[in-house]
Design an enzyme around this catalytic site. Structure first.
Site, mmCIF file in Angstrom:
data_model
loop_
_atom_site.group_PDB
_atom_site.id
_atom_site.type_symbol
_atom_site.label_atom_id
_atom_site.label_comp_id
_atom_site.label_asym_id
_atom_site.label_seq_id
_atom_site.Cartn_x
_atom_site.Cartn_y
_atom_site.Cartn_z
ATOM 1 N N GLU A 1 37.373 -88.776 -16.011
ATOM 2 C CA GLU A 1 36.288 -88.752 -16.994
ATOM 3 C C GLU A 1 35.901 -87.327 -17.413
ATOM 4 O OE1 GLU A 1 33.489 -91.237 -14.958
ATOM 5 O OE2 GLU A 1 34.746 -93.008 -15.272
ATOM 6 N N ASP B 1 36.570 -95.968 -22.067
ATOM 7 C CA ASP B 1 35.707 -95.527 -20.972
ATOM 8 C C ASP B 1 35.198 -96.799 -20.301
ATOM 9 O OD1 ASP B 1 33.679 -94.665 -19.329
ATOM 10 O OD2 ASP B 1 32.477 -93.742 -20.911
ATOM 11 N N ASP C 1 27.859 -85.270 -15.161
ATOM 12 C CA ASP C 1 27.848 -86.656 -15.651
ATOM 13 C C ASP C 1 26.859 -87.487 -14.853
ATOM 14 O OD1 ASP C 1 28.310 -89.297 -16.331
ATOM 15 O OD2 ASP C 1 30.489 -89.184 -16.145
ATOM 16 N N LYS D 1 32.180 -101.719 -11.240
ATOM 17 C CA LYS D 1 33.037 -100.554 -11.045
ATOM 18 C C LYS D 1 32.867 -99.984 -9.638
ATOM 19 C CE LYS D 1 33.954 -96.084 -13.280
ATOM 20 N NZ LYS D 1 33.654 -95.323 -14.510
HETATM 21 P P1 ADP Z 1 27.774 -95.306 -16.809
HETATM 22 O O1 ADP Z 1 28.684 -94.152 -16.983
HETATM 23 O O2 ADP Z 1 27.290 -95.475 -15.402
HETATM 24 O O3 ADP Z 1 28.254 -96.557 -17.425
HETATM 25 P P2 ADP Z 1 26.032 -94.437 -18.933
HETATM 26 O O4 ADP Z 1 26.573 -93.094 -19.187
HETATM 27 O O5 ADP Z 1 26.210 -95.487 -19.965
HETATM 28 O O6 ADP Z 1 26.403 -94.952 -17.510
HETATM 29 O O7 ADP Z 1 24.482 -94.253 -18.670
HETATM 30 C C1 ADP Z 1 23.644 -95.321 -18.445
HETATM 31 C C2 ADP Z 1 22.318 -94.774 -17.995
HETATM 32 O O8 ADP Z 1 21.796 -93.919 -19.013
HETATM 33 C C3 ADP Z 1 21.294 -95.862 -17.751
HETATM 34 O O9 ADP Z 1 20.589 -95.597 -16.557
HETATM 35 C C4 ADP Z 1 20.373 -95.704 -18.947
HETATM 36 O O10 ADP Z 1 19.049 -96.122 -18.678
HETATM 37 C C5 ADP Z 1 20.448 -94.220 -19.202
HETATM 38 N N1 ADP Z 1 20.042 -93.876 -20.559
HETATM 39 C C6 ADP Z 1 20.572 -94.292 -21.721
HETATM 40 N N2 ADP Z 1 19.907 -93.797 -22.767
HETATM 41 C C7 ADP Z 1 18.898 -93.044 -22.256
HETATM 42 C C8 ADP Z 1 17.836 -92.272 -22.816
HETATM 43 N N3 ADP Z 1 17.649 -92.196 -24.126
HETATM 44 N N4 ADP Z 1 17.012 -91.631 -21.967
HETATM 45 C C9 ADP Z 1 17.176 -91.705 -20.631
HETATM 46 N N5 ADP Z 1 18.137 -92.424 -20.044
HETATM 47 C C10 ADP Z 1 18.995 -93.088 -20.840
HETATM 48 MG MG MG Z 2 30.045 -92.860 -17.469
#
Ligand code: ADP
Ligand code: MG
Length: 622
Positions: free
Chosen positions: A185, A25, A207, A87
């Site tokens: 995804e 991913d 998502d 990205k």
């Molecule tokens: P991406 O797909 O864009 O890489 P992710 O799915 O890894 O993103 O999500 C990242 C986001 O999730 C960030 O904004 C992060 O702050 C948020 N995040 C991660 N854990 C938590 C949580 N426990 N509560 C709220 N937001 C969260």
């Molecule tokens: Mg993602």
């Protein structure tokens, strides 16, 4: 819609030899690698036991780099050279990126794809992604104690266009990975939930990541997934919630506007805001704490406060969900399951509001950070020939319509958006002049009817058409999109059999050796004309700012008092006077001034947008 069977080329593997294939991913914020081990998909941890790798690369002196957490922790003090969220720039030109002004990078525009100037030279998003992928490949090799990873399935957003998919494949190639397939995804997430073994019907994948929101509808028929519709907002995610929290906390701490803060302090305020937000998914209060002005600013934040700040943003996602349901003509009751993906779906508010919208509890029992990588690993394992239950079929859709230029600069659509891939479609055209022996074929992408408003993907010519009267030649143009979403177009004159074709590696997409060359050139010329480039960049920014602000004023001036209008008018006049000049710094400052001067206006427009989206609905619909 007919379902197409995807068959994989290549011979059957030796049954005794398991091939190691991984799912990756490649996320905006985080990236992960997973593999099927002992019959189960699991995410592979680094030496410290962490599965998430922040999608961040810091370029340091002497060509050294830091990747992941190390890079992230240096982000505040070295923002310019620490690249995150690339990205969003994959396969994009500068003009495609909306908020360049808000980012701390020194962007460089190139005809194919933008780059960022760092202390180690110019870096393209492809190179930065390749660093992240190489780091994950290394992790997999260490885990399996091998240097032979058979291949990888890499996930991309369902809406990624050709250029973005090609850029992703190129990054994998640079990282030394054999790409078995790019899959979307949401499809990967649904596979991770094993929905492909469940009952037939419609599923939604919601998502909400760091910088993007995607909503997809999948249809499962006879164990086969088809992405029937996608939507979302490419500039909406957890980061926006961080901004809202940081701005609020700064105001509480007596800092009226974050505009006057140094890049370092801004970053620190955001990092603290994000930590507070994440803590509040578990706790009811948390403290935002940032070193400012020699002291420490500390603000208590309750979950209630966070939810009040986040709510307008979450409601924007709900509006996008409703739109996708409407577009696909699907009632919310027809959706049999809602899969939650992305770190931001850990927020209780998000879970509650999405459950309410669909009228059913959402699926959250697979870790929302890992679910996409896990599904990709299941796919990779199947594509490597390891799974006994044979083929698992995946179907994706085309995110933007594909067509041809016809007379008068109009677009003739050949493949409509949301058509399932792989797909091949043909259409017949003819000559418009007597004795015409060549025909120019211009392939375009987009939903607009005018070529000038579409994205140009490729041009080629069909030559050697036998001279005939106008309208007599029958030229069959075939569009073919493969399982990775890459397009090839061929044209054939039916009478004589003359043919011509292109594989579309659109605008950004260049031949592989050209890409290698381009990446090399990036290093060679890095220092050449920095000054000229930054001037050009500033001028482009200025033009964009002028246009965007004028358009906004034209549409919504009534949201402003006449004093406010006058103030903005003055800022615009100053910018316009400087815009064609040669002082890059002065132009940048004037752009920044307009950005600041219109902040309130932008917020007012956003609120209005939300109100419009909600107006005319009854309360229980919302
Ligand atoms: P991406 O797909 O864009 O890489 P992710 O799915 O890894 O993103 O999500 C990242 C986001 O999730 C960030 O904004 C992060 O702050 C948020 N995040 C991660 N854990 C938590 C949580 N426990 N509560 C709220 N937001 C969260
Ligand atoms: Mg993602």
């Amino acid at each position: 819609m007919a379902l197409l069977q995807i068959s994989e080329p290549g011979q059957a593997p030796d049954p005794h030899q398991r091939r190691i294939a991984v799912g990756i991913d490649l996320g905006t914020t985080h990236s992960l690698v997973a593999a099927v081990r002992h019959g189960l998909a699991e995410c592979l941890p680094d030496a410290q036991g962490r599965v998430l790798l922040p999608s961040a690369v810091r370029y340091m002196e002497g060509g050294r780099r830091q990747i992941g957490f190390e890079a992230l922790s240096a982000q505040a003090e070295d923002a310019e050279n620490t690249l995150v969220s690339v990205k969003r720039f994959m396969g994009r030109r500068l003009a495609d990126v909306a908020d360049v002004g808000r980012l701390p990078y020194r962007f460089v525009d190139h005809p194919g794809m933008l780059a960022v100037s760092t202390r180690d030279g110019e870096k393209t998003p492809v190179e930065v992604s390749a660093e992240i992928l190489a780091s994950l490949r290394q992790r997999a090799e260490d885990t399996f104690d091998t240097d032979e990873i058979f291949g990888a399935v890499i996930t991309v957003p369902a809406y990624f266009d050709d250029a973005q998919r090609q850029a992703t494949k190129d990054a994998a190639q640079l990282a030394g990975l054999n790409v078995l397939r790019l899959i979307s995804e949401p499809t990967a997430a649904a596979v991770a939930y094993g929905l492909d073994n469940g009952s037939e019907g419609l599923y939604a994948v919601y998502d909400l990541g760091g910088g993007t929101f995607d909503i997809s509808l999948l249809r499962l028929t006879a164990g086969v997934f088809e992405v029937v519709a996608t939507g979302g907002d490419a500039a909406l995610g957890g980061d926006d919630i961080d901004h809202a929290v940081a701005d609020w906390a700064l105001a509480q701490a007596g800092v009226a506007s974050s505009a006057g803060l140094s890049a370092h302090d801004k970053r620190a305020a955001l990092v603290a805001a994000r930590a507070v937000k994440e803590t509040l998914s578990e706790s009811l209060v948390a403290a935002w704490q940032v070193p400012l002005d020699g002291g420490t600013a500390r603000v208590e934040v309750s979950r209630e406060r966070l939810e009040a700040l986040a709510r307008p943003l979450v409601e924007r996602t709900l509006a996008a969900v409703r739109k996708v349901l409407r577009d696909a003509r699907v009632g919310r009751d027809e959706v049999q399951g809602v899969v939650m993906v992305g770190g931001s779906t850990r927020m209780p508010l998000v879970r509650t509001l999405v459950s309410e919208l669909f009228g059913r509890p959402v699926l959250t029992n697979v870790n929302p950070d890992e679910v996409v990588a896990l599904g990709a690993a299941v796919q990779a394992n199947a594509l490597a020939g390891n799974s006994r239950d044979g083929e698992l079929l995946l179907l994706d859709v085309i995110a933007l319509s594909l067509g041809l230029e016809t007379m008068g600069g109009l677009v003739e659509r050949v493949i409509e958006r949301n058509t399932t891939i792989p797909v091949a479609k043909a259409q017949e055209f003819t000559t418009f002049k007597d004795g015409q022996t060549a025909m120019a074929i211009h392939v375009v992408q987009g939903e607009r009817d005018l070529v000038s408003e579409s994205r140009s993907l490729a041009r080629f010519e069909l030559r050697g058409i036998p001279p005939m009267v106008a309208g007599a030649a029958r030229i069959r143009v075939t569009f073919q999109v493969d399982a990775d979403g890459l397009l090839s177009v061929s044209a054939r004159e039916q009478g004589s059999g003359v043919e011509a074709s292109v594989v579309v590696k659109p605008s950004y997409g260049l031949a592989e050796d050209q890409i290698a060359q381009m990446l090399k050139d990036g290093f060679a010329h890095a220092e050449d004309d920095m000054a000229a480039r930054s001037l050009r960049e500033a001028q482009v920014d200025a033009q964009r700012m002028l246009l965007a602000t004028r358009a906004a004023l034209l549409a919504d001036a009534r949201l402003l008092s006449s004093e406010e209008q006058a103030a903005i008018g003055e800022l615009l006049a100053r910018l316009e006077a400087l815009a064609s000049g040669t002082d890059a710094h002065a132009i940048e400052a004037a752009v920044e001034a307009v950005a600041e001067g219109t902040e309130h206006f932008a917020a007012a427009r956003m609120n209005q947008g939300i109100r419009q989206a909600l107006s005319g609905r009854t309360l229980d619909e919302i």
